[in-house]
Design a protein around this motif. Sequence first.
Motif, PDB file in Angstrom:
ATOM      1  N   LEU A   4       0.807  -1.215   0.000  1.00 53.08           N
ATOM      2  CA  LEU A   4       0.000   0.000   0.000  1.00 53.08           C
ATOM      3  C   LEU A   4       0.844   1.270   0.000  1.00 53.08           C
ATOM      4  CD1 LEU A   4      -2.868  -0.989   2.471  1.00 53.08           C
ATOM      5  CD2 LEU A   4      -2.685  -1.366   0.004  1.00 53.08           C
ATOM      6  N   ARG A   5       2.150   1.131  -0.088  1.00 55.99           N
ATOM      7  CA  ARG A   5       2.991   2.322  -0.040  1.00 55.99           C
ATOM      8  C   ARG A   5       2.639   3.344  -1.123  1.00 55.99           C
ATOM      9  NH1 ARG A   5       8.726  -0.605   0.077  1.00 55.99           N
ATOM     10  NH2 ARG A   5       7.523  -1.876  -1.385  1.00 55.99           N
ATOM     11  N   PRO A   6       2.320   2.915  -2.359  1.00 59.13           N
ATOM     12  CA  PRO A   6       1.988   3.937  -3.364  1.00 59.13           C
ATOM     13  C   PRO A   6       0.654   4.623  -3.127  1.00 59.13           C
ATOM     14  CG  PRO A   6       2.647   1.846  -4.398  1.00 59.13           C
ATOM     15  CD  PRO A   6       2.407   1.567  -2.953  1.00 59.13           C
ATOM     16  N   TRP A   7      -0.171   4.077  -2.226  1.00 63.94           N
ATOM     17  CA  TRP A   7      -1.555   4.551  -2.114  1.00 63.94           C
ATOM     18  C   TRP A   7      -1.865   5.187  -0.775  1.00 63.94           C
ATOM     19  CZ3 TRP A   7      -1.932   4.202  -6.927  1.00 63.94           C
ATOM     20  CH2 TRP A   7      -1.475   3.096  -7.635  1.00 63.94           C
ATOM     21  N   ARG A   8      -0.883   5.303   0.088  1.00 60.86           N
ATOM     22  CA  ARG A   8      -1.168   5.803   1.435  1.00 60.86           C
ATOM     23  C   ARG A   8      -1.544   7.276   1.461  1.00 60.86           C
ATOM     24  NH1 ARG A   8       0.639   1.942   5.297  1.00 60.86           N
ATOM     25  NH2 ARG A   8       0.248   3.493   6.913  1.00 60.86           N
ATOM     26  N   ALA A   9      -0.967   8.058   0.582  1.00 62.98           N
ATOM     27  CA  ALA A   9      -1.217   9.509   0.641  1.00 62.98           C
ATOM     28  C   ALA A   9      -2.647   9.845   0.249  1.00 62.98           C
ATOM     29  CB  ALA A   9      -0.233  10.246  -0.263  1.00 62.98           C
ATOM     30  N   GLY A  10      -3.213   9.105  -0.709  1.00 61.16           N
ATOM     31  CA  GLY A  10      -4.551   9.422  -1.189  1.00 61.16           C
ATOM     32  C   GLY A  10      -4.576  10.711  -1.990  1.00 61.16           C
TER      33      GLY A  10
END
Length: 297
Positions: A4-10
Amino acid sequence: MPDLRPWRAGNQLPGVWSFPGPAPGPHVALACLVHGNEIAGALLLARWLREGLRPLRGTLTFIFANLAAFDRFDPADPTLSRFVDEDMNRVWDERVLHGSRQSEEIARARMLRPLLDEVDVLLDLHSMLWPSDPLIITGSAPQARALGPKLGTPSLAVADQGHSTGRRMIDSAAFTAPGSRRTALLVEGGAHWEPATLETLEACATALLREYGLLPPAPRSTPTGRLAEVTRTVVAGTHGFAFVQDFRGGTIIPRRNTLLALDGEQEIRTPHDDCLLVMPSPRTLRGHTAVRLARFV
């Protein structure tokens, strides 16, 4: 494990991604990781993000709900990452969200609550610890009771009154206020960490997006599912609650008055013929739901 590292910021909130379509339509949200160890839904949403899935109309939102619990995930003892401080699917009462109580899960729910006010349809993706057939849980709202069986996958939808220990996300005022036309469902796709569970969650989420026109229609129709209504929620009154045999969720007990469990000295029996057992939990703490009993509508 999902990365989920690429998607944590939202792009809306931390862990929340939202994409508008080229035409007007409903706002549909898919939520996962309300329980941090239920990773199948996160695998699905992360893959759809990588693939660049976008809606044909309306708005599509992906919610990675309890990232703090997910960060504690340990394959050697995965049940410990269900939550940090408390079950995030029991904190959605307005008095809790606007009260003084503090926890990791309440703080995250307070962050997500305004977003839910913008959502027309929510599907909350879950999996199960104990053996059970997959099912959709609709809560008691009439619009959700109508939608659940219509999706057809899983083929069983269950209408219930929630839990005595707190309100779920699908029971929040965003979806259950009197006169509301907005809808929320919870899908239990199968056992934790099993490939078939991911397939079930994908089929259910795809059916929902097709139903509201965010994806192209299916090449063939799916048979309508069955709706069952909970007639009794059995809450363990003692620490000695025990079923008389290893029941699987989805089992139908043909005869009324069949012995199911002992709760201390109290016998728990089926209240009617053709009694459906909904997600029996063989290890139930006092004050928690042991099983829901339902009949088909």
